[in-house]
Enzyme design. Structure first.
Site, PDB file in Angstrom:
ATOM      1  N   LYS A 158       0.820  -1.228   0.000  1.00  0.00           N
ATOM      2  CA  LYS A 158       0.000   0.000   0.000  1.00  0.00           C
ATOM      3  C   LYS A 158       0.852   1.275   0.000  1.00  0.00           C
ATOM      4  O   LYS A 158       0.483   2.272  -0.609  1.00  0.00           O
ATOM      5  CB  LYS A 158      -0.964  -0.004   1.187  1.00  0.00           C
ATOM      6  CG  LYS A 158      -2.099  -1.012   1.031  1.00  0.00           C
ATOM      7  CD  LYS A 158      -3.075  -0.901   2.188  1.00  0.00           C
ATOM      8  CE  LYS A 158      -4.119  -2.007   2.110  1.00  0.00           C
ATOM      9  NZ  LYS A 158      -5.063  -1.976   3.236  1.00  0.00           N
ATOM     10  N   ASP A 191      -9.887   2.606   2.299  1.00  0.00           N
ATOM     11  CA  ASP A 191      -9.988   2.069   3.666  1.00  0.00           C
ATOM     12  C   ASP A 191     -10.513   3.141   4.623  1.00  0.00           C
ATOM     13  O   ASP A 191     -11.156   2.819   5.627  1.00  0.00           O
ATOM     14  CB  ASP A 191      -8.620   1.592   4.174  1.00  0.00           C
ATOM     15  CG  ASP A 191      -8.219   0.240   3.582  1.00  0.00           C
ATOM     16  OD1 ASP A 191      -9.105  -0.478   3.084  1.00  0.00           O
ATOM     17  OD2 ASP A 191      -7.019  -0.083   3.632  1.00  0.00           O
TER      18      ASP A 191
HETATM   19  P1  NDP Z   1       0.290  -3.709   9.290  1.00  0.00           P
HETATM   20  O1  NDP Z   1       1.316  -4.793   9.104  1.00  0.00           O
HETATM   21  O2  NDP Z   1       0.447  -2.424   8.571  1.00  0.00           O
HETATM   22  O3  NDP Z   1       0.190  -3.373  10.872  1.00  0.00           O
HETATM   23  C1  NDP Z   1       0.008  -4.410  11.794  1.00  0.00           C
HETATM   24  C2  NDP Z   1      -0.215  -3.806  13.181  1.00  0.00           C
HETATM   25  O4  NDP Z   1      -0.596  -4.865  14.048  1.00  0.00           O
HETATM   26  C3  NDP Z   1       1.020  -3.170  13.787  1.00  0.00           C
HETATM   27  O5  NDP Z   1       0.609  -2.137  14.642  1.00  0.00           O
HETATM   28  C4  NDP Z   1       1.622  -4.360  14.577  1.00  0.00           C
HETATM   29  O6  NDP Z   1       2.390  -3.937  15.683  1.00  0.00           O
HETATM   30  C5  NDP Z   1       0.377  -5.003  15.091  1.00  0.00           C
HETATM   31  N1  NDP Z   1       0.526  -6.439  15.357  1.00  0.00           N
HETATM   32  C6  NDP Z   1       0.820  -7.397  14.453  1.00  0.00           C
HETATM   33  N2  NDP Z   1       0.800  -8.614  15.051  1.00  0.00           N
HETATM   34  C7  NDP Z   1       0.488  -8.399  16.352  1.00  0.00           C
HETATM   35  C8  NDP Z   1       0.313  -9.256  17.473  1.00  0.00           C
HETATM   36  N3  NDP Z   1       0.439 -10.575  17.361  1.00  0.00           N
HETATM   37  N4  NDP Z   1      -0.009  -8.712  18.668  1.00  0.00           N
HETATM   38  C9  NDP Z   1      -0.160  -7.365  18.774  1.00  0.00           C
HETATM   39  N5  NDP Z   1      -0.005  -6.500  17.756  1.00  0.00           N
HETATM   40  C10 NDP Z   1       0.304  -7.008  16.553  1.00  0.00           C
HETATM   41  O7  NDP Z   1      -1.100  -4.405   8.941  1.00  0.00           O
HETATM   42  P2  NDP Z   1      -2.490  -3.669   8.590  1.00  0.00           P
HETATM   43  O8  NDP Z   1      -2.596  -2.452   9.421  1.00  0.00           O
HETATM   44  O9  NDP Z   1      -2.617  -3.549   7.123  1.00  0.00           O
HETATM   45  O10 NDP Z   1      -3.565  -4.777   9.046  1.00  0.00           O
HETATM   46  C11 NDP Z   1      -3.929  -4.925  10.408  1.00  0.00           C
HETATM   47  C12 NDP Z   1      -5.234  -5.733  10.466  1.00  0.00           C
HETATM   48  O11 NDP Z   1      -6.286  -4.984   9.841  1.00  0.00           O
HETATM   49  C13 NDP Z   1      -5.149  -7.069   9.715  1.00  0.00           C
HETATM   50  O12 NDP Z   1      -5.869  -8.045  10.447  1.00  0.00           O
HETATM   51  C14 NDP Z   1      -5.846  -6.772   8.408  1.00  0.00           C
HETATM   52  O13 NDP Z   1      -6.443  -7.931   7.823  1.00  0.00           O
HETATM   53  C15 NDP Z   1      -6.925  -5.788   8.870  1.00  0.00           C
HETATM   54  N6  NDP Z   1      -7.405  -4.941   7.789  1.00  0.00           N
HETATM   55  C16 NDP Z   1      -8.739  -4.970   7.534  1.00  0.00           C
HETATM   56  C17 NDP Z   1      -9.268  -4.201   6.534  1.00  0.00           C
HETATM   57  C18 NDP Z   1     -10.744  -4.266   6.290  1.00  0.00           C
HETATM   58  O14 NDP Z   1     -11.207  -3.783   5.250  1.00  0.00           O
HETATM   59  N7  NDP Z   1     -11.512  -4.827   7.207  1.00  0.00           N
HETATM   60  C19 NDP Z   1      -8.439  -3.316   5.696  1.00  0.00           C
HETATM   61  C20 NDP Z   1      -7.041  -3.333   6.066  1.00  0.00           C
HETATM   62  C21 NDP Z   1      -6.559  -4.145   7.064  1.00  0.00           C
HETATM   63  P3  NDP Z   1       3.949  -3.539  15.539  1.00  0.00           P
HETATM   64  O15 NDP Z   1       3.958  -2.102  15.144  1.00  0.00           O
HETATM   65  O16 NDP Z   1       4.473  -3.784  16.900  1.00  0.00           O
HETATM   66  O17 NDP Z   1       4.528  -4.458  14.496  1.00  0.00           O
END
Ligand code: NDP
Length: 283
Positions: A72, A108
């Site tokens: 993205k 989004d």
């Molecule tokens: P990113 O990789 O950009 O960000 C992931 C975030 O989640 C970071 O803040 C990361 O923390 C945190 N994280 C990852 N794993 C864990 C864990 N096990 N425990 C705690 N924190 C965690 O991903 P996205 O923001 O793109 O996606 C995040 C979620 O949102 C996904 O589940 C995705 O499917 C969903 N999503 C849904 C959409 C929809 O239309 N419904 C659209 C876009 C996304 P850190 O900074 O510490 O790595």
């Protein structure tokens, strides 16, 4: 047997890696059929090296598409014209071709706003919100909350520096943004809405994004993650009587906004909802 593809069929592609789990082909192709549109939605796995050329090639050939993890941010700089939502979030999830230029939007943000409004019965203006996560989805939520005039947004993330960065970027853009280091620091606080913008708790095998005994109170929860039959967190909250939705509503509304960019007409939302009905957790 090779299926017959009508002449003039337009390719709408989802570019990402992985893409095989995506529900977008399911509800977009249902929407194209309902609207009697000559388009086919295909998920294409693609690596970083091929991404820019593929996006611009598909657009120049009259196609369009969506972009998902991990591209993205790459998409935000691959397009010629970026919308305000792309500038605010640094991310692009939708592209199309117009006047010999590639346009990019981040639907989004619109998807999040629609999902939050559906859950709360109206926009979260004046609300106190806890936002868990600081990645791409959290940025879209932050932009949506600021746009709708949420009063205060508290950001909580596994990596504290990323929470601080997100709060700094959005503070004062429509809402006050602050951070907390851990759930324990939320003791006694009250929120109108908690948003999970991490994948945590989606499968039910990993830890929930917020422990169920965390020392805070909240009125509703929106999980941006989704899983067949609802995420573990949403199911646990609903059994405790807390209104909670998973990410399917946001998925549908970001897709509906993308449909409108590609085809210049309103999306058939009923057909999109019907296509995803088998994946929903009944209320
Ligand atoms: P990113 O990789 O950009 O960000 C992931 C975030 O989640 C970071 O803040 C990361 O923390 C945190 N994280 C990852 N794993 C864990 C864990 N096990 N425990 C705690 N924190 C965690 O991903 P996205 O923001 O793109 O996606 C995040 C979620 O949102 C996904 O589940 C995705 O499917 C969903 N999503 C849904 C959409 C929809 O239309 N419904 C659209 C876009 C996304 P850190 O900074 O510490 O790595």
């Amino acid at each position: 047997m090779i299926p017959r593809i009508p002449v003039g069929m337009r390719l709408i592609a989802l570019l990402g890696d992985p893409v095989d789990h995506s529900l977008s082909p399911v509800f977009q192709n249902a929407a194209f059929r309902e609207a009697e549109i000559a388009g086919v939605y295909v998920a294409l796995r693609c690596g970083a090296a091929d991404f820019r050329g593929l996006l611009r090639g598909i657009a120049a050939a009259g196609g369009a598409g969506n972009v998902t993890v991990p591209h993205k941010r790459r998409a935000a700089v691959a397009v010629d014209v970026a919308t305000d939502a792309v500038h605010r979030t640094g991310a692009c999830n939708t592209f199309w071709y117009e006047d010999r230029r590639v346009f990019g939007d981040n639907t989004d943000v619109a998807g999040f706003r629609a999902a939050a409004a559906a859950l709360l019965g109206g926009a979260p203006s004046g609300a106190r919100v806890l936002l868990i996560g600081a990645g791409g989805a959290a940025s879209a939520a932050a932009a949506g909350l600021a746009h709708d005039g949420a009063d205060a947004v508290v950001v909580l993330n596994r990596t504290a520096a990323r929470a601080a960065d997100l709060a700094r970027r959005f503070d004062g853009t429509g809402s006050r943004f602050t951070t907390r280091a851990s759930a324990a620091d939320l003791s006694g606080e009250r929120f109108d809405l908690v948003v999970n913008a991490t994948p945590a708790g989606g499968s039910g095998e990993d830890a929930l994004p917020l422990p169920l005994d965390a020392p805070l109170a909240f009125g509703a929860a929106l999980d941006l993650a989704y899983a067949p039959g609802g995420t573990a967190w949403v199911r646990a909250l609903r059994t405790r009587g807390i209104p909670a939705d998973d990410g399917l509503e946001m998925l549908i509304h970001q897709g509906a906004a993308a449909f409108e960019r590609w085809w210049g007409r309103p999306a058939p939302l009923d057909a999109m909802h019907a296509a995803l009905a088998p994946f929903r957790l009944p209320r």
